[in-house]
Every structure is written in structure tokens, then in C-alpha cells.
Motif scaffolding. Sequence first.
Motif, PDB file in Angstrom:
ATOM      1  N   LYS A  18     -33.993 -53.706  31.439  1.00 16.72           N
ATOM      2  CA  LYS A  18     -33.194 -52.663  32.099  1.00 16.72           C
ATOM      3  C   LYS A  18     -31.805 -52.582  31.480  1.00 16.72           C
ATOM      4  O   LYS A  18     -31.286 -51.487  31.230  1.00 16.72           O
ATOM      5  CB  LYS A  18     -33.092 -52.942  33.598  1.00 16.72           C
ATOM      6  N   TRP A  32     -29.339 -52.224  39.862  1.00 13.81           N
ATOM      7  CA  TRP A  32     -30.773 -52.431  39.786  1.00 13.81           C
ATOM      8  C   TRP A  32     -31.106 -53.889  39.950  1.00 13.81           C
ATOM      9  O   TRP A  32     -30.260 -54.753  39.819  1.00 13.81           O
ATOM     10  CB  TRP A  32     -31.384 -51.852  38.528  1.00 13.81           C
ATOM     11  N   ASP A  39     -38.506 -45.892  37.541  1.00 15.35           N
ATOM     12  CA  ASP A  39     -37.375 -45.474  36.704  1.00 15.35           C
ATOM     13  C   ASP A  39     -37.378 -46.207  35.367  1.00 15.35           C
ATOM     14  O   ASP A  39     -37.123 -45.615  34.322  1.00 15.35           O
ATOM     15  CB  ASP A  39     -36.044 -45.719  37.426  1.00 15.35           C
TER      16      ASP A  39
END
Length: 91
Positions: A18, A32, A39
Motif C-alpha cells: 500500500k 489504511w 482499493d
Amino acid sequence: VSSEIGPGDTGPLVAALKNRLTLSGDLPPAPWDDRFDEDLEAALKRFQRRHGLPEAGRAGPRTIAALNVPADVRAVALQRSAQRLAGARFP
């Protein structure tokens, strides 16, 4: 240990993925966690598409190798491509 990171996975490798996709602009900056969610899957597919990889939405060996190319190496490759195109004659 799996050689792929994909939907449903959790842990520090997912968090690192990420972070990397956020730095490349494929994943919007946001708070996150370490879950591989929708996503992240969409961001990974965007990255894969831009780099000519199969849009699997999973981070396998080829995707991880592309993610690990340093920015300066990628910049040199792009510069060389631009030079080749500048000297090319198109019909």
C-alpha cells in the motif's frame, strides 16, 4: 509462504505494498490498515496496466520486480526510449 500477495491477505507485506502504490500515485493517500482490500486491488491493477503486466490484481513475482525498480533506473530507461523515438522516422 505464498509467492503472491492478494485479496484477503493481511500483514506487513500488504502495508508495504500500500505504501509503495501510494508513493507511485496508484493508491490515494489515506489512512489504511494492513488488509488487502478492493482499493488496493484496483491500485495494483492500475500499476500493472501502466507497466505492461497482466492485470491480475495480485502481486506476484513479476509485479514485485516491477515495483522494486528504483526511480532513477526507470528514469534512465524512459530517457533512452524518448531518445530512440526522437530519432525514429515514422511513415
